[in-house]
Design a protein around this motif. Sequence first.
Motif, short mmCIF file in Angstrom:
data_model
loop_
_atom_site.label_atom_id
_atom_site.label_comp_id
_atom_site.label_asym_id
_atom_site.label_seq_id
_atom_site.Cartn_x
_atom_site.Cartn_y
_atom_site.Cartn_z
N LEU A 240 0.69 -1.20 0.04
CA LEU A 240 0.08 0.14 0.01
C LEU A 240 0.78 1.21 0.15
CD1 LEU A 240 -2.90 -0.98 2.77
CD2 LEU A 240 -2.85 -1.08 0.11
N ARG A 241 1.74 1.28 0.77
CA ARG A 241 2.97 2.58 0.97
C ARG A 241 4.10 1.87 1.13
NH1 ARG A 241 -1.85 3.65 3.64
NH2 ARG A 241 -0.95 2.74 5.36
N GLY A 242 5.20 2.63 0.65
CA GLY A 242 6.51 2.30 1.21
C GLY A 242 7.28 1.37 0.45
N ARG A 243 8.14 0.54 1.14
CA ARG A 243 8.77 -0.38 0.26
C ARG A 243 8.32 -1.98 1.53
NH1 ARG A 243 9.79 -1.93 -4.47
NH2 ARG A 243 12.07 -2.67 -4.95
N VAL A 244 8.15 -2.88 0.89
CA VAL A 244 7.61 -4.14 1.67
C VAL A 244 8.53 -5.45 0.74
CG1 VAL A 244 5.78 -5.59 2.18
CG2 VAL A 244 5.46 -3.00 2.30
N TYR A 245 8.79 -6.05 1.78
CA TYR A 245 9.34 -7.20 1.26
C TYR A 245 8.78 -8.58 1.57
CZ TYR A 245 13.46 -4.15 0.19
OH TYR A 245 13.80 -2.79 -0.09
N VAL A 246 8.68 -9.50 0.57
CA VAL A 246 8.06 -10.67 1.06
C VAL A 246 8.98 -11.97 0.98
CG1 VAL A 246 7.21 -11.23 -1.35
CG2 VAL A 246 6.06 -12.23 0.46
N SER A 254 14.15 -12.84 0.41
CA SER A 254 13.19 -11.97 0.44
C SER A 254 13.22 -11.14 -0.78
CB SER A 254 13.09 -11.21 1.81
OG SER A 254 12.74 -11.85 2.74
N VAL A 255 12.16 -10.74 -1.44
CA VAL A 255 12.08 -9.93 -2.54
C VAL A 255 11.34 -8.78 -2.66
CG1 VAL A 255 12.88 -11.83 -4.20
CG2 VAL A 255 10.51 -11.40 -3.65
N PRO A 256 11.19 -7.75 -3.12
CA PRO A 256 10.47 -6.63 -3.10
C PRO A 256 9.01 -7.19 -3.40
CG PRO A 256 12.58 -5.85 -4.16
CD PRO A 256 12.59 -7.42 -4.05
N LEU A 257 8.04 -6.56 -2.78
CA LEU A 257 6.64 -6.88 -3.02
C LEU A 257 6.25 -5.52 -4.00
CD1 LEU A 257 4.16 -8.73 -2.82
CD2 LEU A 257 3.61 -7.14 -0.97
N ASP A 258 6.34 -5.96 -5.35
CA ASP A 258 6.18 -4.78 -6.35
C ASP A 258 4.62 -4.90 -6.83
OD1 ASP A 258 9.46 -4.85 -7.50
OD2 ASP A 258 8.56 -3.53 -5.87
N GLN A 259 4.00 -6.07 -6.79
CA GLN A 259 2.65 -6.13 -7.38
C GLN A 259 1.96 -6.79 -6.52
OE1 GLN A 259 4.26 -8.04 -10.66
NE2 GLN A 259 2.98 -9.64 -10.44
N VAL A 260 0.49 -7.14 -6.83
CA VAL A 260 -0.18 -8.00 -6.05
C VAL A 260 0.31 -9.43 -6.49
CG1 VAL A 260 -2.62 -8.73 -5.67
CG2 VAL A 260 -2.15 -6.17 -6.31
N GLU A 261 0.39 -10.38 -5.11
CA GLU A 261 0.74 -11.62 -5.42
C GLU A 261 -0.07 -12.49 -4.46
OE1 GLU A 261 4.66 -10.98 -7.52
OE2 GLU A 261 3.33 -12.72 -7.16
N LEU A 262 -0.25 -13.66 -5.26
CA LEU A 262 -0.84 -14.93 -4.35
C LEU A 262 0.16 -15.66 -3.72
CD1 LEU A 262 -3.64 -15.77 -3.93
CD2 LEU A 262 -3.73 -17.49 -5.83
N PRO A 264 1.96 -18.61 -0.49
CA PRO A 264 1.58 -19.52 0.15
C PRO A 264 1.26 -19.12 1.71
CG PRO A 264 3.75 -19.56 -0.42
CD PRO A 264 3.41 -18.85 -1.18
N ASP A 265 0.40 -19.67 2.42
CA ASP A 265 0.34 -19.58 3.93
C ASP A 265 1.71 -19.74 4.42
OD1 ASP A 265 -1.59 -20.83 6.43
OD2 ASP A 265 -1.51 -18.55 5.90
N GLY A 266 1.95 -19.22 5.59
CA GLY A 266 3.15 -19.18 6.32
C GLY A 266 4.32 -18.53 5.61
N SER A 267 3.98 -17.77 4.88
CA SER A 267 5.11 -16.57 4.40
C SER A 267 5.10 -15.42 5.12
CB SER A 267 4.86 -16.32 2.91
OG SER A 267 4.68 -17.10 1.99
N LYS A 268 6.25 -14.66 4.96
CA LYS A 268 6.69 -13.68 5.92
C LYS A 268 6.60 -12.29 5.22
CE LYS A 268 9.94 -14.77 8.88
NZ LYS A 268 10.33 -15.71 8.84
N LEU A 269 6.16 -11.34 5.70
CA LEU A 269 6.34 -9.76 5.31
C LEU A 269 7.21 -9.02 6.10
CD1 LEU A 269 2.55 -9.19 4.20
CD2 LEU A 269 4.50 -9.62 2.80
N ASP A 270 7.96 -8.12 5.51
CA ASP A 270 8.94 -7.22 6.22
C ASP A 270 8.31 -6.00 5.73
OD1 ASP A 270 12.38 -6.36 6.13
OD2 ASP A 270 10.81 -5.37 7.07
N THR A 271 7.42 -5.42 6.91
CA THR A 271 6.91 -4.08 6.66
C THR A 271 7.36 -3.10 7.31
OG1 THR A 271 5.28 -4.54 8.43
CG2 THR A 271 4.75 -5.42 6.34
N ARG A 272 8.67 -3.26 7.79
CA ARG A 272 9.55 -1.89 8.61
C ARG A 272 9.65 -0.84 7.83
NH1 ARG A 272 14.60 -5.67 10.55
NH2 ARG A 272 14.23 -6.02 8.37
N ALA A 273 9.47 -0.82 6.61
CA ALA A 273 9.85 0.48 5.64
C ALA A 273 8.51 0.91 4.80
CB ALA A 273 11.05 0.33 4.86
#
Length: 444
Positions: A240-246, A254-262, A264-273
């Motif tokens: 939604l905002r800033g830089r997020v990694y999945v 981990s890679v940048p989340l640059d678009q809507v992605e489907l 798997p359950d159990g994945s991790k999001l880095d939303t510190r930025a």
Amino acid sequence: MAVRDGSTFLIADYGNAKVRRVVNGVIGTVAGSGLFCTNTAEACGDGGGSGQAALGGPSGIAVTPGDGFLIAEPTISRVRRVSRDDGSGTIERVAGQQSVGAASFGGDGGPATSAQIHAADDVVALPTGGFVVADTTNNRIRVVDAGGTIQTAAGTGAACAAPTTACGDGGAAADAQLNEPRGVAVDAQGDLVVGDSTTDRVRRIDLPSSVSPPTGPAPPTGSAPAGAPEVGRTVLVQTLRGRVYVRLRGSRRSVPLDQVELVPDGSKLDTRAGTARITVARSGGGTDDADLSDGILTFDQRTDGTLTDLRLSEQITGCPVAVRDRGSQGAQIGTTAPRSRAALFGTAASPLTFAARAQTSARKKRRTRRGRVKADGRFRTDGKYGSAVVRGTQWLTIDDCGRGKRAQTRVIVREGKVAVRDFRLARTKLVRAGQRYVAYARGS
């Protein structure tokens, strides 16, 4: 062999023409009937159940998101994909032509299923989709993107006459000479690592510079992907905002989340930025949303769709052992021995630390972690000493094991109300907007 997680891995059983899975020390066959596929003109089970398929000497295995895996089959010069790793999946060809006659080279720029590959000895999945295959006898490394298009990443096709020649080291990978590459992997920086067997070398390839991106613009953030979330299996995520990694479940990168992605359950999001939105399916139909920020969180949805756990996942030190009570409803944090930093986040050079702030944090011994959530639906944040279950509200959860303090989990409610579970006291407290609750570690 390919590792799914700490208790599950897959084995390419070449001599028995099978792929076998080990879960908590128990082994079983998940692909291959035991019959060898030796004729490149035969489908050998494509489109059917993975357990009934004949395999062409499976030598390489790569796990993929959503419980699937890839098989490199050099005898028939193909890569095939199995949809599930529990023996109930279907198998299909995703690279290598089904044809009569000797394998050869060709097909770059077109569909991977129409390409000519000669002895596919190994395969590795890419976190952003697609995979890399060692085209061994063609002396090339080839990449198949998420859309199914194949191209050469390294190798001219000419054999490297080592050990007296550099064979292209230091230059463009596409102009280099390889000699029967039989192993391929992706390192923490996202580069390819190749086992060049006949030259007795391990060579590294900068994948982004050696492979052109797919033609056409990438879908913008917020565009809809193919498919929808499945209860307890997949989750829709977007920035939604800033830089997020999945970081996908089972991946070390981990890679940048640059678009809507489907994912798997159990994945991790880095939303510190930045701020990310996850969308989960309800068991009775419809979806629930949660906006995540200010931390690293792992999401796990129950298979019945009644609750989605958001676990604070950044590694911290100085915390007493967490004790769970029955009222915590089987949440996972604190019930097992602590995992190593490498198991959680990879090495310090991991792409999880792209941002300078994250790199600095990785080098320090952190004593606090947090996660901010705004949710519409049934979500629970899991801290070390307490959890919070909500519907339609906004709250912040903080684990704090700082020096001079009692180790604690703080829940601060911004909007609505939260049911906070205190693991030490084995009780639940309703906390309203503008209030906070502190759950302490036992004996702290």
